[in-house]
Write an enzyme that holds these catalytic residues in place. Structure first.
Site, PDB file in Angstrom:
ATOM      1  N   TRP A 123      42.799  14.913  22.791  1.00  0.00           N
ATOM      2  CA  TRP A 123      43.673  15.410  23.866  1.00  0.00           C
ATOM      3  C   TRP A 123      42.711  15.825  24.963  1.00  0.00           C
ATOM      4  O   TRP A 123      41.994  16.820  24.824  1.00  0.00           O
ATOM      5  CB  TRP A 123      44.499  16.591  23.353  1.00  0.00           C
ATOM      6  CG  TRP A 123      45.512  17.094  24.341  1.00  0.00           C
ATOM      7  CD1 TRP A 123      46.784  16.641  24.483  1.00  0.00           C
ATOM      8  CD2 TRP A 123      45.355  18.159  25.284  1.00  0.00           C
ATOM      9  NE1 TRP A 123      47.430  17.352  25.476  1.00  0.00           N
ATOM     10  CE2 TRP A 123      46.580  18.292  25.987  1.00  0.00           C
ATOM     11  CE3 TRP A 123      44.305  19.020  25.619  1.00  0.00           C
ATOM     12  CZ2 TRP A 123      46.785  19.236  26.985  1.00  0.00           C
ATOM     13  CZ3 TRP A 123      44.503  19.958  26.628  1.00  0.00           C
ATOM     14  CH2 TRP A 123      45.736  20.059  27.288  1.00  0.00           C
ATOM     15  N   GLU A 151      60.650  19.278  26.771  1.00  0.00           N
ATOM     16  CA  GLU A 151      59.402  18.730  26.252  1.00  0.00           C
ATOM     17  C   GLU A 151      59.541  17.347  25.642  1.00  0.00           C
ATOM     18  O   GLU A 151      58.581  16.583  25.671  1.00  0.00           O
ATOM     19  CB  GLU A 151      58.672  19.707  25.321  1.00  0.00           C
ATOM     20  CG  GLU A 151      59.359  20.082  24.062  1.00  0.00           C
ATOM     21  CD  GLU A 151      58.498  21.050  23.243  1.00  0.00           C
ATOM     22  OE1 GLU A 151      59.069  21.779  22.444  1.00  0.00           O
ATOM     23  OE2 GLU A 151      57.261  21.061  23.385  1.00  0.00           O
ATOM     24  N   GLU A 164      65.176  28.519  24.408  1.00  0.00           N
ATOM     25  CA  GLU A 164      64.584  27.600  23.428  1.00  0.00           C
ATOM     26  C   GLU A 164      65.242  26.220  23.524  1.00  0.00           C
ATOM     27  O   GLU A 164      64.554  25.195  23.456  1.00  0.00           O
ATOM     28  CB  GLU A 164      64.713  28.209  22.018  1.00  0.00           C
ATOM     29  CG  GLU A 164      64.304  27.326  20.863  1.00  0.00           C
ATOM     30  CD  GLU A 164      62.862  26.831  20.919  1.00  0.00           C
ATOM     31  OE1 GLU A 164      62.093  27.288  21.780  1.00  0.00           O
ATOM     32  OE2 GLU A 164      62.528  25.946  20.118  1.00  0.00           O
ATOM     33  N   ARG A 223      47.722  16.607  17.066  1.00  0.00           N
ATOM     34  CA  ARG A 223      46.815  17.496  17.789  1.00  0.00           C
ATOM     35  C   ARG A 223      46.362  16.902  19.127  1.00  0.00           C
ATOM     36  O   ARG A 223      45.745  17.582  19.937  1.00  0.00           O
ATOM     37  CB  ARG A 223      45.570  17.777  16.937  1.00  0.00           C
ATOM     38  CG  ARG A 223      45.879  18.429  15.615  1.00  0.00           C
ATOM     39  CD  ARG A 223      44.596  18.633  14.833  1.00  0.00           C
ATOM     40  NE  ARG A 223      43.750  19.596  15.485  1.00  0.00           N
ATOM     41  CZ  ARG A 223      43.806  20.903  15.305  1.00  0.00           C
ATOM     42  NH1 ARG A 223      44.676  21.393  14.455  1.00  0.00           N
ATOM     43  NH2 ARG A 223      43.005  21.710  15.950  1.00  0.00           N
ATOM     44  N   HIS A 257      73.587  35.143  40.333  1.00  0.00           N
ATOM     45  CA  HIS A 257      72.545  35.683  41.223  1.00  0.00           C
ATOM     46  C   HIS A 257      71.604  34.586  41.732  1.00  0.00           C
ATOM     47  O   HIS A 257      70.501  34.886  42.178  1.00  0.00           O
ATOM     48  CB  HIS A 257      71.755  36.774  40.497  1.00  0.00           C
ATOM     49  CG  HIS A 257      72.614  37.943  40.108  1.00  0.00           C
ATOM     50  ND1 HIS A 257      73.121  38.823  41.027  1.00  0.00           N
ATOM     51  CD2 HIS A 257      73.089  38.327  38.908  1.00  0.00           C
ATOM     52  CE1 HIS A 257      73.852  39.726  40.401  1.00  0.00           C
ATOM     53  NE2 HIS A 257      73.856  39.444  39.114  1.00  0.00           N
ATOM     54  N   LYS A 287      63.243  22.740  24.424  1.00  0.00           N
ATOM     55  CA  LYS A 287      63.271  21.536  23.577  1.00  0.00           C
ATOM     56  C   LYS A 287      63.615  20.318  24.418  1.00  0.00           C
ATOM     57  O   LYS A 287      62.995  19.272  24.284  1.00  0.00           O
ATOM     58  CB  LYS A 287      64.302  21.666  22.451  1.00  0.00           C
ATOM     59  CG  LYS A 287      63.950  22.575  21.302  1.00  0.00           C
ATOM     60  CD  LYS A 287      62.890  22.062  20.361  1.00  0.00           C
ATOM     61  CE  LYS A 287      61.532  22.534  20.805  1.00  0.00           C
ATOM     62  NZ  LYS A 287      61.102  23.812  20.362  1.00  0.00           N
ATOM     63  N   CYS A 306      42.842  17.912  19.836  1.00  0.00           N
ATOM     64  CA  CYS A 306      41.868  17.050  19.185  1.00  0.00           C
ATOM     65  C   CYS A 306      41.836  17.286  17.680  1.00  0.00           C
ATOM     66  O   CYS A 306      41.913  18.426  17.224  1.00  0.00           O
ATOM     67  CB  CYS A 306      40.450  17.224  19.721  1.00  0.00           C
ATOM     68  SG  CYS A 306      40.318  16.959  21.470  1.00  0.00           S
ATOM     69  N   LYS A 319      50.120  19.626  19.741  1.00  0.00           N
ATOM     70  CA  LYS A 319      50.749  20.642  18.893  1.00  0.00           C
ATOM     71  C   LYS A 319      50.025  21.983  18.953  1.00  0.00           C
ATOM     72  O   LYS A 319      50.651  23.026  19.006  1.00  0.00           O
ATOM     73  CB  LYS A 319      50.798  20.116  17.457  1.00  0.00           C
ATOM     74  CG  LYS A 319      51.500  21.047  16.485  1.00  0.00           C
ATOM     75  CD  LYS A 319      52.919  20.632  16.287  1.00  0.00           C
ATOM     76  CE  LYS A 319      53.662  21.577  15.387  1.00  0.00           C
ATOM     77  NZ  LYS A 319      54.976  21.923  15.959  1.00  0.00           N
ATOM     78  N   ASN A 374      35.869  19.142  18.812  1.00  0.00           N
ATOM     79  CA  ASN A 374      37.135  19.717  19.261  1.00  0.00           C
ATOM     80  C   ASN A 374      36.810  21.051  19.919  1.00  0.00           C
ATOM     81  O   ASN A 374      36.158  21.891  19.298  1.00  0.00           O
ATOM     82  CB  ASN A 374      38.052  19.913  18.039  1.00  0.00           C
ATOM     83  CG  ASN A 374      39.298  20.713  18.366  1.00  0.00           C
ATOM     84  OD1 ASN A 374      39.749  20.734  19.514  1.00  0.00           O
ATOM     85  ND2 ASN A 374      39.839  21.376  17.362  1.00  0.00           N
ATOM     86  N   GLY A 375      37.237  21.245  21.167  1.00  0.00           N
ATOM     87  CA  GLY A 375      36.948  22.507  21.855  1.00  0.00           C
ATOM     88  C   GLY A 375      36.372  22.232  23.225  1.00  0.00           C
ATOM     89  O   GLY A 375      36.502  21.124  23.763  1.00  0.00           O
TER      90      GLY A 375
HETATM   91  O1  M6R Z   1      51.365  27.198  17.347  1.00  0.00           O
HETATM   92  P1  M6R Z   1      52.044  28.185  18.261  1.00  0.00           P
HETATM   93  O2  M6R Z   1      53.339  28.685  17.692  1.00  0.00           O
HETATM   94  O3  M6R Z   1      51.157  29.289  18.693  1.00  0.00           O
HETATM   95  O4  M6R Z   1      52.405  27.319  19.546  1.00  0.00           O
HETATM   96  C1  M6R Z   1      52.990  27.918  20.657  1.00  0.00           C
HETATM   97  C2  M6R Z   1      53.502  26.877  21.618  1.00  0.00           C
HETATM   98  O5  M6R Z   1      52.466  26.058  22.072  1.00  0.00           O
HETATM   99  C3  M6R Z   1      54.566  25.991  20.961  1.00  0.00           C
HETATM  100  O6  M6R Z   1      55.626  26.737  20.462  1.00  0.00           O
HETATM  101  C4  M6R Z   1      55.102  24.968  21.967  1.00  0.00           C
HETATM  102  O7  M6R Z   1      55.820  25.613  22.981  1.00  0.00           O
HETATM  103  C5  M6R Z   1      55.954  23.935  21.240  1.00  0.00           C
HETATM  104  N1  M6R Z   1      55.589  22.627  21.653  1.00  0.00           N
HETATM  105  C6  M6R Z   1      57.408  24.136  21.437  1.00  0.00           C
HETATM  106  O8  M6R Z   1      58.189  23.172  20.818  1.00  0.00           O
END
Ligand code: M6R
Length: 603
Positions: free
Chosen positions: A76, A486, A479, A27, A502, A483, A2, A598, A100-101
């Protein structure tokens, strides 16, 4: 999770609110709304969908929103489905609220309201705040009603309230971020500065427990005991351009293109060509602790966690200190054992991630010395830790983290070399090599962009991928897989290549391609070649990333030769591009993928 904006001044509020919400859309983006005071009444417009949907609704039906005081929100969903009725602001005739929260005791408060015959119409916890304010307004001033209401709330919140009968915006902050942008005869509010950098460079960051009362030429803040307090006005020089797409189709591609510069910015004032490292002032921790350090605990989530996993290998190699890397959401509910001279490191791009923040609090309560590595200035995690080293990646807007990752690596590498040096190791060569990394990254981006785009085309319709790597390439495989997941919504799993036999090898067949990440270093290269043979024997397709081609690969992405220690900076770039182009071919909303936000400020 949010985004909140607000404006009070002499300009038309609507454009400022919509611009601010667009900047905060990363956000959360399932619904949005605004409230503006117009002709002595609160006008509210809200809708399911994105800011663009809100803007169209306003253009179509609400052209008369001329007021100069207003609040806005992009959501969100946590409590209540993402639809128009649950969108913020929540309002009555007298008051309108964005939040927000999470209000943890909203059911208890709802019962209190129900006893007075007041009922909720939406599925949100936030409506309770609006209803309480309205109730208390019957017999008190807006400020009294605001204070009474806020004192009843438990949980995390950044709240902005707009009242019909007073030209003051009222704010409350606890656990969720809220910043005031200070202008000339106008003031702004937002969840973070990216929404405001086009209007001002002067910011007041509210602290937990703060209440703020804002008029166009005045900001008054009270702490949790209602004592007036002065919070410093900080100047932040993020350029307005850095938060725009600058000709790129998506923020994600722009941010990948900026990676070399992000690493350069992060290291250039902290190391020099002679191999000196200037971190002491920022770290500001007892040098004796660092010299006698006997363990490091790193805690983070998602991409930041993978940066921690890469750094573990570098920290252990160059400091001789044992490093544990933990996922924040697990760490805080575990029973960790700490050695006497431990350093706790929290990594977070946003500086807001609830799990990481709470892990940091846990570490502090356990008496540990804490350091944070954060990108967003003055964010909660940056401020909470004993010391903070900022990554200087600039604003990262795309939900998928890219340039923040390589900048986190840069800080962690500098830290490893710095502690190594304090412990008497000679790290001059490595420190100097780090300086050359941004140029290599730039070349890699330029050389691989088109090639990866071309390769991605022939892989975008697969439904499952394996990502395999050994050593430093294992976290990079994780990683790369994250990517892809997501933004393309394709199932992808990262695995240590040696672990394939394994279990995951059972998945290999012609419809499950593998992305094999294997720079030419022994013993990893030859062993990974054997894994590739095993994949081929089962008809699996292979995309290989390396500086030494193997004929077994179906597609080959050639990368620059680079010192093994620094391969993560380089090999992650084509993986990010691969995910980007696959998502592009699939027609997905790359910067705002479904179900994500985010900053994950809920647990
Ligand atoms: O803001 P942060 O680095 O604490 O966020 C951690 C994760 O939420 C963040 O890296 C998330 O996995 C991303 N969407 C990855 O691309």
């Amino acid at each position: 999770m949010c985004g909140i904006v607000g404006y009070i001044g002499d300009k038309k509020a609507i454009n400022i609110l919509l611009n601010g919400l667009s900047a905060l859309e990363y956000r959360g983006y399932d619904s949005a709304g605004i409230s503006i005071i117009c002709n002595n009444a609160i006008e509210t417009v809200k809708t399911k969908g994105k800011i663009i949907d809100l803007a169209s609704l306003i253009i179509d039906k609400h052209t008369d929103l001329n007021g100069k005081t207003g609040i806005g929100h992009t959501r969100w969903a946590t409590h209540g489905a993402p639809n128009t009725i649950n969108a913020h602001p929540h309002f009555t005739k007298r008051v309108s609220v964005v939040h927000n929260g999470i209000i943890e005791n909203y059911r208890e408060l709802e019962e209190l309201l129900n006893k007075k015959g007041i009922t909720r119409k939406t599925g949100t916890d936030t409506e309770i705040i609006a209803l309480l304010l309205d109730y208390y307004l019957k017999n008190s001033t807006p400020k009294e009603a605001f204070i009474t209401t806020i004192k009843l709330l438990r949980g995390s919140f950044a709240i902005a309230a707009l009242f019909k009968d007073t030209n003051t915006l009222m704010l409350a902050k606890n656990e969720s971020p809220l910043v005031i942008g200070v202008g000339e005869n106008e003031n702004f509010i937002a969840s973070d500065i990216s929404a405001l950098i086009q209007y001002t460079q002067q910011f007041i960051f509210l602290e937990d427990g703060d209440l703020a009362f804002i008029e166009k030429g005045k900001v008054e803040i009270e702490d949790s005991s209602l004592n007036p307090v002065k919070r410093e006005i900080k100047t932040i020089h993020w350029s307005a351009e850095s938060a725009k797409k600058g000709g790129y189709k998506h923020f994600m591609l722009k941010e990948i293109a900026e990676e070399a510069q992000a690493v350069r910015n992060t290291i250039q004032s902290r190391i020099d060509e002679k191999g000196n490292i200037f971190l002491q002032e920022e770290i500001n921790l007892d040098e004796d602790l660092l010299k006698t350090l006997d363990s490091v605990t790193v805690v983070a989530c998602g991409t930041s966690y993978y940066a921690g996993l890469c750094a573990k290998q570098i920290l252990e190699k160059f400091t001789g200190v044992a490093v544990k890397v933990e996922i924040a959401s697990e760490f805080r509910y575990s029973y960790p054992v700490f050695s006497k001279n431990n350093l706790f490191i929290a990594i977070s791009q946003s500086g807001e991630t609830a799990d990481t923040k709470e892990s940091l609090r846990f570490a502090q309560n356990s008496g540990l010395t804490t350091l944070s590595i954060v990108n967003v200035k003055e964010s909660a995690i940056a401020r909470m830790a004993d010391s903070c080293i900022y990554t200087l990646a600039g604003p990262e807007i795309s939900v998928a983290s890219t340039k923040a990752f390589v900048s986190q690596l840069a800080v962690l590498y500098m830290l490893a070399f710095y502690i190594g040096k304090l412990k008497g190791k000679d790290v001059t060569k490595e420190t100097k090599t780090l300086l050359s990394v941004p140029n290599i990254m730039q070349t890699v981006f330029e050389k691989t962009d088109e090639l990866v785009k071309h390769i991605a085309k022939s892989y975008h319709s697969y439904k499952n991928f394996l990502y395999l790597g050994r050593g430093l390439m294992y976290p990079i495989a994780l990683e790369g897989a994250l990517k892809l997941k997501e933004i393309s919504y394709i199932h992808a799993e990262g695995y240590p290549a040696g672990e394939m036999k394994h279990g995951p090898i059972a998945l290999i067949e012609e419809n499950t391609p593998s992305v094999v990440i294997s720079p030419d270093f022994e013993p990893f290269y030859s062993k990974t070649m054997s894994n590739m043979e095993e994949i081929k024997a089962r008809n699996g397709r292979i995309v290989m990333l390396s500086d030494k081609k193997s004929d077994i690969a179906d597609s080959f992405i050639e990368l620059e030769k680079i010192d093994y220690n620094f391969t993560p900076f380089v090999y992650v770039i084509p993986l990010q591009l691969f995910a980007y182009y696959i998502a592009l071919y699939l027609g997905h909303d790359i910067d705002q993928p479904r179900n994500l936000a985010k900053s994950v400020t809920v647990e």
